[in-house]
Design a protein around this motif. Structure first.
Motif, mmCIF file in Angstrom:
data_model
loop_
_atom_site.group_PDB
_atom_site.id
_atom_site.type_symbol
_atom_site.label_atom_id
_atom_site.label_comp_id
_atom_site.label_asym_id
_atom_site.label_seq_id
_atom_site.Cartn_x
_atom_site.Cartn_y
_atom_site.Cartn_z
ATOM 1 N N SER A 20 6.554 3.139 4.436
ATOM 2 C CA SER A 20 7.370 2.997 3.101
ATOM 3 C C SER A 20 7.769 1.472 3.014
ATOM 4 N N SER A 21 7.594 0.693 4.092
ATOM 5 C CA SER A 21 8.211 -0.792 3.786
ATOM 6 C C SER A 21 7.367 -1.502 2.734
ATOM 7 N N PRO A 22 8.144 -2.372 1.979
ATOM 8 C CA PRO A 22 7.584 -3.162 0.840
ATOM 9 C C PRO A 22 6.681 -4.107 1.440
ATOM 10 N N PHE A 23 6.443 -4.504 2.627
ATOM 11 C CA PHE A 23 5.492 -5.409 3.195
ATOM 12 C C PHE A 23 3.948 -4.573 3.878
ATOM 13 N N PHE A 24 4.278 -3.118 3.748
ATOM 14 C CA PHE A 24 3.044 -2.375 4.329
ATOM 15 C C PHE A 24 2.290 -2.133 2.915
ATOM 16 N N LYS A 25 1.624 -3.093 2.633
ATOM 17 C CA LYS A 25 0.667 -2.900 1.484
ATOM 18 C C LYS A 25 -0.820 -3.509 1.682
ATOM 19 N N GLU A 26 -1.854 -3.004 1.192
ATOM 20 C CA GLU A 26 -3.206 -3.474 1.564
ATOM 21 C C GLU A 26 -3.180 -4.908 0.810
ATOM 22 N N GLY A 27 -3.845 -5.758 1.660
ATOM 23 C CA GLY A 27 -3.907 -6.916 1.387
ATOM 24 C C GLY A 27 -2.841 -8.067 1.232
ATOM 25 N N ARG A 28 -1.709 -7.662 1.483
ATOM 26 C CA ARG A 28 -0.541 -8.392 1.615
ATOM 27 C C ARG A 28 -0.392 -9.412 2.549
#
Length: 127
Positions: A20-28
């Motif tokens: 649920s972290s804002p950093f835990f995104k595909e391609g980030r």
């Protein structure tokens, strides 16, 4: 035409990489630092650790970096999230940072974010 600009790696701690972290995104694009706990030459996959948190690092595109288990490394790359929510950073650069004070580094990340937040607020007030 697609934008081919490479984003800078946002400095994050391994403790901040959870679903649920804002950093835990595909391609980030991220910059991570941790102690190398294991490395496989065959798969070019390493595992770094910070406290009790771990992250797999895909190093297949790195050249001129020698890996020593027990040393501290910093990587910049893009996050890939497996279907089981396991994260792997596809590193585009890496370096040995032995001697870094991890507690001070975490505090630096915190202070950098506070500074950038104030700067953003100031910019919004001017507009």
């Amino acid at each position: 035409m697609a934008n081919s600009q490479i984003e800078s790696g946002a400095p994050v701690t391994l403790h901040e990489l959870y679903p649920s972290s804002p950093f835990f995104k595909e391609g980030r694009s991220l910059r991570v630092t941790g102690l190398l706990k294991g490395y496989s030459v065959e798969t070019a996959i390493g595992v770094i650790e910070d406290g009790e948190k771990r992250l797999k690092i895909n190093t297949q595109h790195l050249r001129d970096v020698s890996f020593r288990v027990g040393s501290v490394y910093q990587f910049i790359g893009e996050l890939h999230i497996e279907p089981n929510n396991e994260a792997i950073l596809k590193a585009r650069t890496g370096r040995n940072v032995d001697g870094i004070d991890m507690n001070l580094y975490h505090k630096t990340i915190e202070l950098l974010r506070q500074f950038l937040e104030v700067e953003e607020d100031n910019r919004n007030m001017v507009e």
